[in-house]
Design an enzyme around this catalytic site. Structure first.
Site, PDB file in Angstrom:
ATOM      1  N   CYS A   1       0.833  -1.207   0.000  1.00 19.58           N
ATOM      2  CA  CYS A   1       0.000   0.000   0.000  1.00 19.58           C
ATOM      3  C   CYS A   1       0.870   1.261   0.000  1.00 19.58           C
ATOM      4  O   CYS A   1       1.430   1.591  -1.034  1.00 19.58           O
ATOM      5  CB  CYS A   1      -1.002  -0.042   1.150  1.00 19.58           C
ATOM      6  SG  CYS A   1      -2.469   0.926   0.787  1.00 19.58           S
TER       7      CYS A   1
ATOM      8  N   HIS B   1      -3.516  -5.236   0.649  1.00 14.67           N
ATOM      9  CA  HIS B   1      -2.887  -5.688   1.900  1.00 14.67           C
ATOM     10  C   HIS B   1      -2.900  -7.214   1.994  1.00 14.67           C
ATOM     11  O   HIS B   1      -3.833  -7.792   2.562  1.00 14.67           O
ATOM     12  CB  HIS B   1      -3.630  -5.097   3.105  1.00 14.67           C
ATOM     13  CG  HIS B   1      -3.448  -3.633   3.244  1.00 14.67           C
ATOM     14  ND1 HIS B   1      -2.448  -3.089   4.020  1.00 14.67           N
ATOM     15  CD2 HIS B   1      -4.113  -2.598   2.690  1.00 14.67           C
ATOM     16  CE1 HIS B   1      -2.523  -1.770   3.944  1.00 14.67           C
ATOM     17  NE2 HIS B   1      -3.520  -1.446   3.145  1.00 14.67           N
TER      18      HIS B   1
ATOM     19  N   GLU C   1      -1.258  -9.152   3.841  1.00 14.09           N
ATOM     20  CA  GLU C   1      -1.091  -9.654   5.208  1.00 14.09           C
ATOM     21  C   GLU C   1      -2.429  -9.983   5.868  1.00 14.09           C
ATOM     22  O   GLU C   1      -2.500 -10.821   6.766  1.00 14.09           O
ATOM     23  CB  GLU C   1      -0.296  -8.639   6.062  1.00 14.09           C
ATOM     24  CG  GLU C   1      -1.031  -7.372   6.497  1.00 14.09           C
ATOM     25  CD  GLU C   1      -1.116  -6.280   5.429  1.00 14.09           C
ATOM     26  OE1 GLU C   1      -0.785  -6.562   4.267  1.00 14.09           O
ATOM     27  OE2 GLU C   1      -1.525  -5.146   5.757  1.00 14.09           O
TER      28      GLU C   1
HETATM   29  N1  GLN Z   1      -2.107   6.745   2.501  1.00 15.66           N
HETATM   30  C1  GLN Z   1      -2.172   5.921   1.344  1.00 15.66           C
HETATM   31  C2  GLN Z   1      -3.536   6.002   0.668  1.00 15.66           C
HETATM   32  O1  GLN Z   1      -4.468   6.464   1.230  1.00 15.66           O
HETATM   33  C3  GLN Z   1      -1.838   4.475   1.685  1.00 15.66           C
HETATM   34  C4  GLN Z   1      -2.856   3.827   2.559  1.00 15.66           C
HETATM   35  C5  GLN Z   1      -2.361   2.554   3.186  1.00 15.66           C
HETATM   36  O2  GLN Z   1      -1.177   2.280   3.204  1.00 15.66           O
HETATM   37  N2  GLN Z   1      -3.264   1.779   3.760  1.00 15.66           N
HETATM   38  O3  GLN Z   1      -3.710   5.583  -0.425  1.00 15.66           O
END
Ligand code: GLN
Length: 554
Positions: free
Chosen positions: A380, A506, A508
């Site tokens: 992310c 994600h 994980e």
């Molecule tokens: N801040 C980034 C976004 O909003 C990444 C978000 C995250 O890592 N969950 O896209």
């Protein structure tokens, strides 16, 4: 439907979530289906708007629910996908009651905590249980008995006991059994007081879990049984364990499974704890180590990254290796506070996050991994920062950044999702939950997933700016995973690097003991290879140096 309600006493942070998950796992091992509910007595509607330093990681479910991290534990221990309804908060309960009041559903009545709030809670629990395919519903009540916030929830579960009947509902209470160093004796008084408090509310626990540093002695168990009025086999000792995965085994050894079967009159058919035992043995047996750095911004509270830690444990068990996590604060790297931060590493993991603090440290980590051929996984925000680094240092866009951190950058290689441009509310409005990702055939990613069509969970507001995709790909950053619309980038792989992968989702969150997240398996496998190659090189240069010395002597 049977219910087990788990409450907590004395103090918070005793590991009630793990005990609840383990208890659920034991019931599952009887061949029964189990679902789990977490009650959080805070006024937030969900965990999504909370800083990880408040309650740890925000866990995301398939349906996009942003929930308490305990739901992650339930999913991992029960190997089951839950829904956002499995997390009840005071905020959700009040919102629903107030909406009903506005609609006029209460037909002119005065709306009160009792019965309206308590009924809403009780019906919420029953609804989740009935709508699941489960035989048993385990309910964990967050907080500690005696908290003002918990009072309506305790009253609601007391009423649930009255309604469904004693044979179908039992109470378990988790307390602390401390040892006073001067006397060296395990003290039961805090447990007695906590149970007294419960009884005053009208709840009589059937089962007591005593958390302690060392196993509870038989005399301590007998004392608790006598003073708290439970059979001695219903007093379970939960000493500190080598890992959370040891806890179900620990509980089973004390006969908890048999006690649950008898108390709830369960029709047990089968015993599948064998697989769990094998998994724990694999964790214990792994001897070789690899060092993976986790570059985060909430590293002082490890619970902020709990799913990453667990995914690395699952992966280590599969690959027969102990993954040692080197915790690095991204901001410290940025400010040069850590000397040689990347020394002795075999891999780097940059997790997700929000806000500019530490973002440059994450970029520095990505640069190091890219240049040194060190295995790298960016998740992310980690994916986004690696893209910014590549844009700056390979594509040549020196000021490239995410518009989240520099709204005036001339090269917003990471930009707001188009549908987010008009969003004003922060709660529940990110791109959330499981979405389909199409993966190129022949890529490392498709090889790891053994599929070209995957579903992973998301939580983001920004994405790779489609205007820059061609330039990034020409320079070697290949987007091998895309949303079905083909314009939303989901996974990149770096050409010519042994393992440099980033993903917008994600992975994980879906890692399970028997099914580690594929991209983590890729990272740790590459780290093992990296370490072997490094050791071989060191051996060779050691031999060379020895040879030179011998020649000199001659
Ligand atoms: N801040 C980034 C976004 O909003 C990444 C978000 C995250 O890592 N969950 O896209």
């Amino acid at each position: 439907m049977r219910y087990v309600i788990v409450t907590g006493g004395v103090l918070s942070g005793l590991g009630k979530g793990i005990i609840t998950s383990s208890l659920g796992r034991l019931i599952k091992c009887c061949g029964l289906e189990v679902t789990a509910i977490k009650i959080d007595p805070y006024l937030n509607c969900d965990a999504g708007t909370m800083n990880p330093y408040q309650h740890g990681e925000v866990f995301v479910l398939d349906d996009g629910g942003e929930v308490d991290l305990d739901l992650g534990n339930y999913e991992r221990f029960l190997d089951k996908n839950l829904t956002s309804d499995n997390n009840i908060t005071t905020g959700k309960v009040y919102r629903s009651v107030i909406n009903k009041e506005r609609r006029g559903d209460y037909l002119g009545k005065t709306v009160q905590i009792i019965p309206h709030i308590t009924n809403e809670i009780r019906m919420g629990i029953e609804e989740v249980a009935q709508n699941s395919d489960a035989d048993v519903c385990v309910v964990e009540l967050g907080g500690t008995v005696g908290d003002i916030e918990s009072a309506p929830f305790l009253e609601a579960v007391r009423q649930l006991h009255h309604i469904v009947g004693h044979d179908r509902l039992m109470f378990a209470h988790v307390t602390l059994v401390p040892v006073l160093s001067v006397v060296g004796e395990q003290k039961t008084k805090p447990t007695q007081h906590s149970v007294k408090e419960l009884r005053a509310i009208g709840i009589h626990p059937d089962l007591i879990f005593g958390r302690s540093q060392f196993p509870m002695g038989q005399d301590t168990k007998e004392k608790i049984a006598l003073f708290c009025d439970v059979p001695v086999e219903a007093v379970i000792s939960v000493p500190d364990a080598p890992s959370i995965y040891h806890v179900p085994l620990m509980l089973e050894e004390q006969g908890l499974k048999d006690y649950l079967i008898e108390r709830l009159d369960l029709q047990a058919n089968g015993d599948s704890l064998a697989d769990w035992r094998k998994f724990v043995q694999r964790i214990d047996r792994a001897k070789n180590e690899v060092n993976i750095a986790l570059i985060g911004k909430y590293t002082h509270l490890k619970d902020s990254y709990i799913s990453h830690i667990e995914a690395l444990i699952h992966t280590g068990a599969l690959l027969n290796v102990k993954v040692k996590i080197k915790w690095l604060e991204a901001e410290d790297i940025e400010e040069g506070k850590v000397k040689k931060p990347f020394e002795d590493l075999h891999g780097i993991l940059v997790p997700g996050g929000f806000g500019w603090r530490g973002s440059e440290g994450k970029i520095m980590a990505a640069k190091h991994a890219r240049e040194k051929g060190l295995p790298f996984l960016g998740i992310c925000l980690g994916f986004q920062m690696a893209t910014a680094e590549f844009s700056r240092n390979v594509v040549g866009l020196a000021e490239a950044n995410s518009s989240e951190f520099n709204p005036r950058t001339p090269h917003p290689v990471i930009d707001l999702l188009p549908e987010q441009k008009t969003t004003t509310d922060m709660g529940g409005t990110l791109r959330l939950g499981a979405h389909q990702v199409l993966v190129d055939k022949g890529s490392k990613t498709s090889h790891l997933y053994k599929s070209t069509e995957i579903y992973e969970r998301h939580r983001h507001r920004y994405e790779v700016n489609p205007d820059y995709i061609d330039r990034l790909e020409e320079a070697g950053m290949k987007f091998v995973g895309r949303a079905p619309d083909k314009i939303r980038m989901e996974v990149f792989e770096l050409e010519g690097h042994p393992y440099f992968i980033g993903c917008q989702f994600h992975p994980e969150l879906k890692s399970r003991p028997n099914r580690p997240a594929p991209l983590f398996v890729g990272l740790v496998s590459a780290a093992i290879d990296y370490k072997k190659a490094k050791d071989r090189k060191a051996k060779r240069s050691g031999k060379k140096a020895k040879g030179k010395k011998a020649k000199k002597k001659k």
